[in-house]
Design a protein around this motif. Structure first.
Motif, PDB file in Angstrom:
ATOM      1  N   ARG A  49       0.937  -1.253   0.018  1.00  0.00           N
ATOM      2  CA  ARG A  49       0.356  -0.187   0.213  1.00  0.00           C
ATOM      3  C   ARG A  49       0.589   1.467  -0.146  1.00  0.00           C
ATOM      4  O   ARG A  49       0.343   2.342  -0.463  1.00  0.00           O
ATOM      5  N   LEU A  52       2.576   1.599  -3.240  1.00  0.00           N
ATOM      6  CA  LEU A  52       1.466   2.005  -4.599  1.00  0.00           C
ATOM      7  C   LEU A  52       1.482   4.067  -4.750  1.00  0.00           C
ATOM      8  O   LEU A  52       1.595   4.131  -5.398  1.00  0.00           O
ATOM      9  N   ALA A  53       1.282   3.581  -3.229  1.00  0.00           N
ATOM     10  CA  ALA A  53       0.862   5.022  -2.577  1.00  0.00           C
ATOM     11  C   ALA A  53       2.353   6.577  -3.110  1.00  0.00           C
ATOM     12  O   ALA A  53       2.153   7.559  -3.795  1.00  0.00           O
ATOM     13  N   LEU A  58       3.358   8.280 -10.875  1.00  0.00           N
ATOM     14  CA  LEU A  58       1.437   8.491 -10.377  1.00  0.00           C
ATOM     15  C   LEU A  58       1.727  10.755  -9.864  1.00  0.00           C
ATOM     16  O   LEU A  58       0.770  11.053 -10.852  1.00  0.00           O
ATOM     17  N   ARG A  70      -0.614   4.324 -12.886  1.00  0.00           N
ATOM     18  CA  ARG A  70      -2.204   4.067 -12.987  1.00  0.00           C
ATOM     19  C   ARG A  70      -2.509   2.343 -12.878  1.00  0.00           C
ATOM     20  O   ARG A  70      -3.037   1.916 -12.499  1.00  0.00           O
ATOM     21  N   LYS A  73      -1.513   0.143 -10.108  1.00  0.00           N
ATOM     22  CA  LYS A  73      -2.409  -0.159  -8.805  1.00  0.00           C
ATOM     23  C   LYS A  73      -3.748  -0.613  -9.124  1.00  0.00           C
ATOM     24  O   LYS A  73      -3.889  -1.309  -8.522  1.00  0.00           O
ATOM     25  N   HIS A  77      -5.317  -3.759  -7.119  1.00  0.00           N
ATOM     26  CA  HIS A  77      -6.780  -3.730  -6.396  1.00  0.00           C
ATOM     27  C   HIS A  77      -7.176  -5.038  -7.120  1.00  0.00           C
ATOM     28  O   HIS A  77      -8.239  -5.517  -6.803  1.00  0.00           O
TER      29      HIS A  77
END
Length: 309
Positions: A49, A52-53, A58, A70, A73, A77
């Motif tokens: 997590r 990804l952040a 991004l 993107r 991610k 998900h």
């Protein structure tokens, strides 16, 4: 022979099956046991997590870099919330998308999609609204990057893939996708190998960044005589976590989804739901997740302390 004698017994030609006590095997080999421990723990999920952040792409002004970030991610998900196999993600399209009925009321928070699994068996899987929003944003990225692919765009729009290729294959003369670019699928769906490489690259890069930062911290800690041993041990444990991430693959995500379904739906219901969602032919395959999960045994043993120490 087992099936032959079983058919004779059922039709009253014989009174018993002499092979009834012989355990069948698959192609003369022992049935493969899944290693369901190869799934993401709560600690692993936190690291993923965070990774990804903080994906560099991004915030990139370059459309391709941002679209690739993107897409990473989205893939994670999608895999973690559906338990799809690589082939299923690569071949599924949005043409079968529909709203499901939940307690006899049409849901406005989920969608259902049909996927073709092993043995060409079709099953319906729920897709969360938030994941579908990510898919549509990914499609918008693809369209923006493909101004010179008019024919391919029509194929893309006719059978929209879940995950699309954003660049031509590495060995292509040009990385931009055009109508002449040779892809695995006419609708530009990212193939099985492309999905695997994309995820493997993400896990490898996440591990590399984490290990680099922790190695520097550990070196400073060991050089400082005032550093407590507990802190050094903590850093070494963190290093092991990032080494573990490097070994992860797509099937880890599928196992993580399966365990989540079973843990959040106790008893036989959890097993049956997991079997249906994963597309297992036999529930004994799904039951391996329960057999190899030691959480219940450890929690039960914690409650037993006759001497009170």
């Amino acid at each position: 022979l087992h099936q032959f004698y079983e058919a004779l017994r059922k039709n009253a030609y014989v009174t018993g099956n002499p092979f009834g006590s012989v355990r069948p095997s698959v192609d003369g080999k022992k049935t493969r046991i899944m290693d369901t421990s190869r799934s993401l723990s709560a600690s692993d999920l936190n690291l993923v997590r965070e990774a990804l952040a903080t994906l560099p792409g991004l915030s990139s002004p370059d459309l391709l870099e941002a679209a690739l970030a993107r897409r990473i991610k989205l893939i994670l998900h999608l895999a973690l919330t559906t338990g799809m196999r690589l082939d299923e993600i690569a071949n599924a399209t949005l043409t079968s998308l529909r709203r499901p009925d939940v307690d006899d009321i049409e849901s406005d928070a989920e969608w259902m999609i049909s996927v073709t699994g092993k043995g060409s068996k079709v099953r319906d899987l729920p897709i969360q609204e938030s994941v579908l929003t990510m898919i549509r944003a990914h499609h918008a990225d693809w369209i923006a990057l493909m101004p010179a692919a008019d024919h391919r765009r029509k194929a893309f729009e006719a059978t929209p893939p879940l995950i699309a290729a954003l660049q031509a294959p590495v060995r292509s003369k040009h990385r931009d996708i055009t109508d002449e670019t040779v892809l695995a699928n006419d609708n530009a769906a990212l193939g099985r190998d492309g999905l695997a490489r994309t995820l493997k690259t993400f896990f490898r890069q996440t591990s590399k960044r984490g290990l680099s930062a922790l190695a520097s911290q550990l070196q400073l800690a060991e050089a400082n005589s005032s550093t407590k041993a507990a802190e050094i041990q903590r850093l070494k444990r963190e290093i092991e976590k990032f080494k573990r991430i490097e070994t992860m693959s797509t099937h880890w995500l599928r196992h993580t989804f399966a365990k989540g379904v079973i843990r959040n739906n106790e008893g036989d219901e959890g097993l049956k739901l997991a079997q249906q969602l994963l597309g297992h032919q036999s529930i004994s395959t799904t039951a391996q997740y329960v057999k190899q999960d030691e959480s219940g045994k450890v929690k039960a043993a914690r409650k037993v302390n006759p001497l009170g120490f």
